[in-house]
Scaffold this active site. Structure first.
Site, PDB file in Angstrom:
ATOM      1  N   ASP A  13       0.820  -1.224   0.000  1.00  0.00           N
ATOM      2  CA  ASP A  13       0.000   0.000   0.000  1.00  0.00           C
ATOM      3  C   ASP A  13       0.845   1.261   0.000  1.00  0.00           C
ATOM      4  OD1 ASP A  13      -2.242  -1.700   0.233  1.00  0.00           O
ATOM      5  OD2 ASP A  13      -1.939  -1.783   2.399  1.00  0.00           O
ATOM      6  N   LYS A  16       2.025   2.177  -5.173  1.00  0.00           N
ATOM      7  CA  LYS A  16       2.719   1.708  -6.371  1.00  0.00           C
ATOM      8  C   LYS A  16       1.898   1.935  -7.637  1.00  0.00           C
ATOM      9  CE  LYS A  16       3.263  -2.393  -4.449  1.00  0.00           C
ATOM     10  NZ  LYS A  16       2.884  -2.162  -3.057  1.00  0.00           N
ATOM     11  N   LYS A  18      -0.091   4.376  -8.616  1.00  0.00           N
ATOM     12  CA  LYS A  18       0.109   5.708  -9.202  1.00  0.00           C
ATOM     13  C   LYS A  18       1.481   5.803  -9.867  1.00  0.00           C
ATOM     14  CE  LYS A  18       1.452  10.329  -8.461  1.00  0.00           C
ATOM     15  NZ  LYS A  18       1.386  11.636  -7.873  1.00  0.00           N
ATOM     16  N   GLY A  40      -4.102  -4.414  -4.362  1.00  0.00           N
ATOM     17  CA  GLY A  40      -5.084  -3.447  -4.852  1.00  0.00           C
ATOM     18  C   GLY A  40      -4.338  -2.193  -5.231  1.00  0.00           C
ATOM     19  N   GLN A 224       2.268  -6.108  -3.022  1.00  0.00           N
ATOM     20  CA  GLN A 224       2.571  -6.153  -1.576  1.00  0.00           C
ATOM     21  C   GLN A 224       3.867  -5.386  -1.306  1.00  0.00           C
ATOM     22  OE1 GLN A 224       1.554  -9.491  -3.017  1.00  0.00           O
ATOM     23  NE2 GLN A 224      -0.437  -8.643  -2.612  1.00  0.00           N
ATOM     24  N   THR A 239       2.835 -12.465   3.252  1.00  0.00           N
ATOM     25  CA  THR A 239       2.074 -13.078   2.174  1.00  0.00           C
ATOM     26  C   THR A 239       2.856 -14.311   1.710  1.00  0.00           C
ATOM     27  OG1 THR A 239       0.821 -12.583   0.166  1.00  0.00           O
ATOM     28  CG2 THR A 239       3.067 -11.660   0.289  1.00  0.00           C
TER      29      THR A 239
HETATM   30  P1  IMP Z   1      -2.648 -12.878   2.008  1.00  0.00           P
HETATM   31  O1  IMP Z   1      -1.640 -12.381   1.047  1.00  0.00           O
HETATM   32  O2  IMP Z   1      -4.073 -12.613   1.596  1.00  0.00           O
HETATM   33  O3  IMP Z   1      -2.415 -14.309   2.381  1.00  0.00           O
HETATM   34  O4  IMP Z   1      -2.455 -12.047   3.371  1.00  0.00           O
HETATM   35  C1  IMP Z   1      -1.277 -12.183   4.164  1.00  0.00           C
HETATM   36  C2  IMP Z   1      -0.914 -10.845   4.805  1.00  0.00           C
HETATM   37  O5  IMP Z   1      -0.485  -9.942   3.781  1.00  0.00           O
HETATM   38  C3  IMP Z   1      -2.072 -10.131   5.494  1.00  0.00           C
HETATM   39  O6  IMP Z   1      -1.561  -9.435   6.610  1.00  0.00           O
HETATM   40  C4  IMP Z   1      -2.573  -9.155   4.450  1.00  0.00           C
HETATM   41  O7  IMP Z   1      -3.250  -8.057   5.031  1.00  0.00           O
HETATM   42  C5  IMP Z   1      -1.272  -8.747   3.808  1.00  0.00           C
HETATM   43  N1  IMP Z   1      -1.428  -8.294   2.422  1.00  0.00           N
HETATM   44  C6  IMP Z   1      -1.629  -9.063   1.326  1.00  0.00           C
HETATM   45  N2  IMP Z   1      -1.705  -8.312   0.226  1.00  0.00           N
HETATM   46  C7  IMP Z   1      -1.521  -7.032   0.614  1.00  0.00           C
HETATM   47  C8  IMP Z   1      -1.449  -5.780  -0.092  1.00  0.00           C
HETATM   48  O8  IMP Z   1      -1.557  -5.706  -1.322  1.00  0.00           O
HETATM   49  N3  IMP Z   1      -1.261  -4.678   0.664  1.00  0.00           N
HETATM   50  C9  IMP Z   1      -1.079  -4.734   2.020  1.00  0.00           C
HETATM   51  N4  IMP Z   1      -1.123  -5.878   2.709  1.00  0.00           N
HETATM   52  C10 IMP Z   1      -1.350  -7.022   2.016  1.00  0.00           C
END
Ligand code: IMP
Length: 428
Positions: A13, A16, A18, A40, A224, A239
Site C-alpha cells: 500500500d 505503487k 500511481k 489493490g 505487496q 504473504t
Molecule cells: P494474504 O496475502 O491474503 O495471504 O495475506 C497475508 C498478509 O499480507 C495479510 O496481513 C494481508 O493483510 C497482507 N497483504 C496481502 N496483500 C496485501 C497488499 O496488497 N497490501 C497490504 N497488505 C497485504
C-alpha cells in the site's frame, strides 16, 4: 534489455499503482510477477479512479502491453471481471496476456483461506481471504492447476482435478466439517474459464524475452511489499510469495541481469493491514487523524490500516534486501500541517540498542522505537510539482530519510493524480 523492477519497500500500500501509471508512459511492457488479487493498486487518471487487483497498472497507456506472469496466482473470475469492467469504461484490454504457467486460485482455495484463518483464532494472520496463500501452498505441493492446463480439459485436467477435489473434500469434510465440493461444478468453471481466457493465455516468458532482446523497456510491477515477503518479511505474518526484487525474474522467466534498475517505493510514514509486528505503530489521535486524512483503508478488503511513523530501520533493511537504485516517496502531503514529524532511527529491547531489523518476529514485537523528531511544515506540499515548492522542513525530512535509507529519492508524490509529482531524476 532493459527491465526495471518497482518494489514496495514497506508493508504494501505504498502507492505503487500511481507510480507505475506515471512511469508506464516510458515503457512498452508493464508486468506483474508475484501475488494475486490480494493486491489493490489504485490509478487515478483522466478516465476516473480505477482499483486494479490483477491487471497491471500500465493498461491505460496505448503503447503498453501487460503481462500477468507465472509467479502470480490468478482467480480467473476476478481477472475476467476486471477486464470487463475496464472495457465498459472504454479502456483497451486487447494487450493483456496471462502466462500459461501462472497458477489458478480455485474455489477450494478461497474456502480454505477462510477456514484456515478461522481455525488460527487469536493467531490469525489477517489474510485478505482471496485464496492466495492456499494457491501457493498447492503450487509448492505440486497439486496446483495452471492456466495452461485449461487447454487440455478432458484428458489432462479432469483426471488430476478429480484427485485434487477428492483430497480437498477430505480436508473440507473431515477437518473442518464443511460441505464437500462437486467435481462437476469445479470442472464446469474450468471449461467456462478456458472459453473466455484462451485468447490471452500463452508463453509470456517468450514474449518478454523477445521484447528484452529487441531493447524494449519492461516495467515490473511489484505487489505487496518487502516486509510482507515470504522469506524476508515478518514471518509468519507475511504473504505467500516473493514480493521483493529477488522474486522478479523467477516470477516472469526473464534473466536476472535484464533488471538494471530497482525502484523502491516508500510512503512518508508506515501502514500495515493484517496482523504482525509493526514497531512504530501508533494507536492515538495522531494515527486516527492520519488515517482519515489519507483514507488509509484497504483497497482490497476495506480494512482500516494500522498507522505508524516512518521506520528507517526497516527502510534500511528493505534497501539492502532489494538493492534499490532509486527511490520514490509517496504521500508526503499527508504529513502537511503536523507540528513535528518523527522518524524511527533505531530500536531498543530490554534496554539494549538494536540497529538492524530482526529476523525473529518475537524480538521485533518487543522492539521499542527510538525516535528522532523533526519540525513539521504548515505550508502545503500537496500538489507540488517542483522541489522549490516544498517547504524547507519537508525537504529536510526527505533528505534525512535518504541518509537513513542509503539511497536517493528521484520522484516525490504529492497527491493521487498523475501530475501531482515532483520528478527529480529520470528513473527508467
Ligand atoms: P494474504 O496475502 O491474503 O495471504 O495475506 C497475508 C498478509 O499480507 C495479510 O496481513 C494481508 O493483510 C497482507 N497483504 C496481502 N496483500 C496485501 C497488499 O496488497 N497490501 C497490504 N497488505 C497485504
Amino acid at each position: 534489455m532493459p527491465a526495471y523492477a518497482l518494489i514496495g519497500a514497506q508493508w504494501g500500500d505504498e502507492g505503487k499503482g500511481k507510480v507505475v501509471d506515471y512511469l508506464a508512459a516510458q515503457a512498452q511492457w508493464v508486468v506483474r510477477y508475484a501475488g494475486g488479487n490480494n493486491a489493490g493498486h489504485t490509478v487515478i487518471n483522466e478516465d476516473g479512479t480505477f482499483s486494479l487487483h490483477l491487471v497491471p497498472s500500465g493498461v491505460f497507456q496505448p503503447q503498453v502491453s501487460c503481462v500477468i506472469g507465472n509467479g502470480v496466482v490468478v482467480d480467473p473470475d476476478v481477472l475476467l471481471g476486471e477486464i470487463t469492467d475496464l472495457q465498459s469504461r472504454g479502456v483497451d484490454t486487447s494487450r493483456i496476456f496471462l502466462s500459461d504457467r501462472a497458477h489458478l486460485i480455485m474455489p477450494y482455495h478461497i474456502r480454505l483461506d477462510a477456514l484456515e484463518e478461522a481455525a488460527r483464532g487469536r493467531e490469525a494472520l489477517g489474510t485478505t481471504g482471496k485464496g492466495v496463500g492456499p494457491a501457493y501452498v498447492d503450487k509448492a505441493a505440486r497439486m496446483g492447476i495452471r492456466a495452461g492446463d485449461l487447454a487440455d480439459l478432458e484428458e489432462g485436467l479432469l483426471p488430476r482435478l478429480k484427485q485434487i477435489v477428492e483430497a480437498k473434500n477430505r480436508v473440507l469434510t473431515k477437518v473442518y466439517e464443511d460441505a464437500p465440493l462437486s467435481l462437476d461444478d469445479v470442472f464446469d468453471r474450468c471449461v467456462q474459464w478456458w472459453g473466455k481466457l484462451k485468447g490471452i493465455i500463452g508463453p509470456t516468458d517468450l514474449l518478454l524475452q523477445d521484447a528484452l532482446d529487441r531493447g524494449e523497456t519492461v516495467l515490473l510491477e511489484g505487489a505487496q511489499g518487502t516486509l510482507l515477503d515470504l522469506d524476508h518479511g515478518t514471518y509468519p505474518y507475511v504473504t505467500s510469495s516473493s514480493s521483493s526484487a529477488g522474486g522478479a525474474s523467477a516470477g516472469l522467466g526473464i534473466r536476472p541481469q535484464a533488471i538494471i534498475g530497482v525502484i523502491g517505493v516508500f510512503k512518508a510514514y508506515c501502514t500495515r493491514v493484517g496482523s504482525g509486528p509493526m514497531p512504530t505503530e501508533m494507536q492515538d489521535e495522531t494515527a486516527d487523524k492520519l488515517r482519515e486524512r489519507a483514507w488509509e483503508y484497504g483497497t482490497t478488503t476495506g480494512r482500516a490500516r494500522r498507522i505508524g511513523w516512518f521506520d528507517a530501520v526497516a527502510g534500511r533493511y528493505s534497501q539492502r534486501i532489494n538493492g534499490f537504485t532509486s527511490l520514490v516517496l509517496t504521500r508526503l502531503d499527508v504529513l502537511d500541517g503536523f507540528p513535528s514529524v518523527k522518524i524511527c532511527v533505531g530500536y531498543r529491547v530490554d534496554g539494549k540498542a538494536v540497529d538492524h531489523f530482526p529476523g525473529s518476529t518475537g524480538l521485533l514485537e518487543r522492539c521499542q522505537p527510538v525516535y528522532e523528531e523533526m519540525p513539521g511544515w504548515d505550508r502545503p506540499t500537496a500538489g507540488a510539482t517542483e522541489m522549490a515548492q516544498l517547504p524547507k522542513e519537508a525537504v529536510a525530512y526527505v533528505k534525512r530519510l535518504e541518509d537513513l535509507i542509503g539511497c536517493s529519492f528521484h520522484l516525490i508524490s504529492t497527491g493521487p493524480h498523475r501530475d501531482e509529482t515532483v520528478a527529480l531524476q529520470r528513473m527508467i
